[in-house]
Structures are given as C-alpha cells and as structure tokens.
Design a protein around this motif. Structure first.
Motif, PDB file in Angstrom:
ATOM      1  N   UNK A 291       9.751   4.886 -22.854  1.00 21.44           N
ATOM      2  CA  UNK A 291      10.959   5.681 -22.680  1.00 21.44           C
ATOM      3  C   UNK A 291      10.719   7.027 -23.345  1.00 21.44           C
TER       4      UNK A 291
ATOM      5  N   UNK B 115      21.636  -2.615 -23.023  1.00 17.16           N
ATOM      6  CA  UNK B 115      20.874  -3.861 -22.879  1.00 17.16           C
ATOM      7  C   UNK B 115      19.897  -4.011 -24.036  1.00 17.16           C
ATOM      8  N   UNK B 116      19.321  -2.904 -24.473  1.00 18.88           N
ATOM      9  CA  UNK B 116      18.401  -2.935 -25.611  1.00 18.88           C
ATOM     10  C   UNK B 116      19.122  -3.378 -26.866  1.00 18.88           C
TER      11      UNK B 116
ATOM     12  N   UNK C 161      22.128  -1.346 -13.878  1.00 17.16           N
ATOM     13  CA  UNK C 161      22.623   0.005 -14.145  1.00 17.16           C
ATOM     14  C   UNK C 161      21.722   0.597 -15.192  1.00 17.16           C
ATOM     15  N   UNK C 162      21.174   1.763 -14.947  1.00 14.54           N
ATOM     16  CA  UNK C 162      20.318   2.400 -15.950  1.00 14.54           C
ATOM     17  C   UNK C 162      21.076   3.492 -16.682  1.00 14.54           C
TER      18      UNK C 162
ATOM     19  N   UNK D 281      20.818   0.784 -19.745  1.00 12.35           N
ATOM     20  CA  UNK D 281      19.552   0.371 -20.349  1.00 12.35           C
ATOM     21  C   UNK D 281      19.619   0.343 -21.874  1.00 12.35           C
ATOM     22  N   UNK D 282      20.257   1.344 -22.484  1.00 15.41           N
ATOM     23  CA  UNK D 282      20.350   1.414 -23.940  1.00 15.41           C
ATOM     24  C   UNK D 282      21.202   0.268 -24.466  1.00 15.41           C
TER      25      UNK D 282
ATOM     26  N   UNK E 236      14.855   2.290 -29.736  1.00 17.45           N
ATOM     27  CA  UNK E 236      14.941   2.228 -28.279  1.00 17.45           C
ATOM     28  C   UNK E 236      13.794   3.004 -27.653  1.00 17.45           C
TER      29      UNK E 236
ATOM     30  N   UNK F 219       9.992  -0.552 -21.688  1.00 19.95           N
ATOM     31  CA  UNK F 219      10.826  -1.209 -20.694  1.00 19.95           C
ATOM     32  C   UNK F 219       9.986  -2.198 -19.906  1.00 19.95           C
TER      33      UNK F 219
ATOM     34  N   UNK G 205      12.427   6.546 -18.033  1.00 20.52           N
ATOM     35  CA  UNK G 205      11.461   5.454 -18.146  1.00 20.52           C
ATOM     36  C   UNK G 205      10.300   5.801 -17.234  1.00 20.52           C
TER      37      UNK G 205
ATOM     38  N   UNK H 100      17.643   7.131 -17.129  1.00 24.68           N
ATOM     39  CA  UNK H 100      18.715   6.331 -17.712  1.00 24.68           C
ATOM     40  C   UNK H 100      19.915   7.240 -17.930  1.00 24.68           C
ATOM     41  N   UNK H 101      21.042   6.633 -18.262  1.00 21.07           N
ATOM     42  CA  UNK H 101      22.232   7.455 -18.474  1.00 21.07           C
ATOM     43  C   UNK H 101      22.331   7.924 -19.917  1.00 21.07           C
ATOM     44  N   UNK H 102      21.380   7.564 -20.747  1.00 25.55           N
ATOM     45  CA  UNK H 102      21.393   7.957 -22.154  1.00 25.55           C
ATOM     46  C   UNK H 102      20.827   9.357 -22.312  1.00 25.55           C
TER      47      UNK H 102
END
Lengths: 137, 183
Positions: free
Chosen positions: B58, A116-117, B182-183, A113-114, B165, B170, B48, B94-96
């Motif tokens: 987010x 893609x941003x 993929x998140x 997601x990051x 971000x 989203x 999210x 998300x994976x962040x």
C-alpha cells in the motif's frame, strides 16, 4: 394470535397485521404489514413508516416475523401508519437480534480496506488475549 | 494496354490516379495527453500496487506525471517503496487519504531517465567483475526520499494504525470477492 392453535408447532402465521420482512425486490430489507391476503401465493402489504408502497407481493419474497400490528383487513395506509407508530414496530424490529444480524452483515460488506485492516488487528488482539488467558489457566 | 514507362513523358501526361474530390488534406488532430486519471485517485490517496516488485504494497499517491504515470512513494521509511512511477492500470485506489505535505519535491519524468553510463575505454572493462551489480540509488534520490519521508511520516502518524496499514501487504483471503469488496 389466532386462538385454538396453541398446540401448533407454528407460531408465525400469515394474517392481517403480521409484520413481514421483504427479502427480494426494490424494497428488500424493509419491514411491512400484511393488510390483506389474496390467495395461497400473494398478499397485500403496506408500510408508510418504512417507505414501502401498498402493493401485492408474493409470499416467496417475504419472511414472517414475530411482530404483529393491530389493523383490520383492508385498512387504509393512514390507519396502517397510525397503528405502526402506536405499536412502535420499527424500533421493536431494530431491537430484535434478527435485525441486528442483518445490520451487522450490511456493515461488514461496506467496510473499506483500512477498516478491514483494523478489524483484522482487533481480531488478532482478541485471539491473543484469549490464548494468553487459556495458557495461564 | 502497355504501360508507359518513359520518364521524359511523365510530366506531360495526366497522372494515373487522382483523388475523386477536391478536398484539402485532412489535418492531423492527434494530441498526446496523459491518460485520464480515475476519479477515485486524488493526491494523498492510498493505492494498492497490483504488479511488479512491490505488488500488494500500500503506497501513497503524490501526483500524475506528464507521461500519465502516477508518482507514488511508500513512504520508503514505512514500507520500503521508494519514489517511483506506477501505471494507473495496475493499481487499486482505496478510499483512504493521507494529508500530503504542502511542498512536494519537483519530480517529473526526466528525474527517472536512465543515467548515461561511462563507456569503457577498452574491451577488457566489459568483462571486469567490478562493474557487476547495480550501483544503488544516487545521492540526490536518497536525499529527496529522506526529505519527503520526514514530511509525510508526520501526517501519517496522526492517524491511528495508518503506519501499520501501510506496512501491511494486501492479499486476497479465502472467501474474498474482489468485485464485491469496497476499497
């Protein structure tokens, strides 16, 4: 490759030594070499270099590429491996725009997601640069 | 057979029903545990929110409370989401990840309990216009939020574009396939 067919509109033929891309099945996405042709529907492929087992595969599951390898009909896996490294097939394949497009598609699908941003922001910045330039012309 | 209803005779009679086996009563083994946290959600994960007032925002995950709800914050100074509780089911992880400050404010479910309002002395107070509208967050909440925001923004600013971000919402665009993303 095959002589006497210079005026054919086709340039990629099913022949021993033709490098193919496997489109479907467990080895999808890998390249292999045609080692033998069975009939109008199947051929035998092999590619120790990319980890494809020697097997019969339907033509419906593969796509012909422009690359060729020097092997004789029915060559053993060791010979095929030697010919592939001699011809440097894997790196030649990676350099083609076909392979690069496949890799780009795969990368895009795996973005998180990051990422893609960040891509979205980069696209907007690029579009702004283009629009500004166009406005100043 | 006519039903025996004489109360006096009840103790002497055998009961009409008795259990078939001589077993002790089954022990109640119900335990109230907080909902199991998804493996993808760890402290510092960016989530999210999918429903509620802040859907699409987010936010940063802080910890799981005893009730099972997730404690999250925007941070407030970043995207307007205060320290709040959120249900795991209405969240995409998300994976962040963000580095959390070492000392988080001590917040539990009791922090979010409704404050007992002063009861009006007479009925007139119920209809008075002065009570209209919420009174806003308490001073304690504002103070906690500010302290947490300050600590978190320091680590958020270290990562490029992370603040932007978190400020962005989203949304699904044309062609998006959430089951393949993929998140």
């Amino acid at each position: 490759a095959t002589p006497g067919l210079a005026k054919m509109p086709y340039t990629r033929f099913v022949e021993v030594g033709r490098v193919v891309l496997i489109n479907y099945g467990p080895d999808a996405g890998k390249i292999a070499v045609i080692v033998n042709v069975v009939d109008a529907n199947k051929c035998q492929i092999d590619s120790p270099a990319t980890g494809v087992a020697r097997q019969l595969i339907s033509f419906k599951r593969i796509a012909l590429t422009d690359l060729m390898v020097e092997v004789e009909k029915g060559a053993h896996s060791k010979t095929v491996e030697a010919a592939m490294t001699a011809g440097d097939v894997v790196s030649k394949w990676e350099k083609t725009s076909w392979a690069k497009k496949l890799a780009a598609k795969k990368r895009k699908a795996s973005l998180n997601d990051f990422e893609r941003f960040k891509v979205m922001v980069a696209r907007k910045q690029k579009a702004k640069m283009v629009a500004d330039k166009l406005a100043s012309m | 057979m006519p039903k025996e209803t004489k109360k006096g005779a009840k103790e002497a009679k055998t009961p009409r029903f008795y259990p078939a086996d001589d077993l002790p009563p089954a022990k109640v083994k119900m335990v109230n545990n907080p909902c199991k946290l998804r493996a993808s959600i760890t402290p510092g994960t960016i989530l999210i929110l999918l429903s509620g007032r802040f859907r699409g925002k987010r936010v940063v995950f802080l910890k799981q409370l005893d009730s099972g709800l997730l404690l999250v914050t925007g941070p407030y100074s970043c995207n307007g989401v205060p320290i709040k509780r959120v249900n795991q089911a209405y969240v995409i992880a998300t994976s962040q990840k963000v580095e959390l400050p070492k000392k988080l404010p001590a917040i539990d479910d009791a922090y979010f309990a409704r404050e007992a309002e002063e009861k009006a002395e007479d009925d007139e107070g119920v209809f008075s216009a002065e009570k209209a509208g919420g009174s806003g967050p308490s001073e304690k909440r504002k103070a906690d939020q500010e302290a947490l925001d300050k600590a978190m923004m320091a680590s958020i600013k270290k990562v490029e574009m992370l603040e932007a971000y978190l400020q962005a919402k989203f949304s699904l665009k044309n062609g998006d396939k959430p089951h393949e993303m993929v998140f």
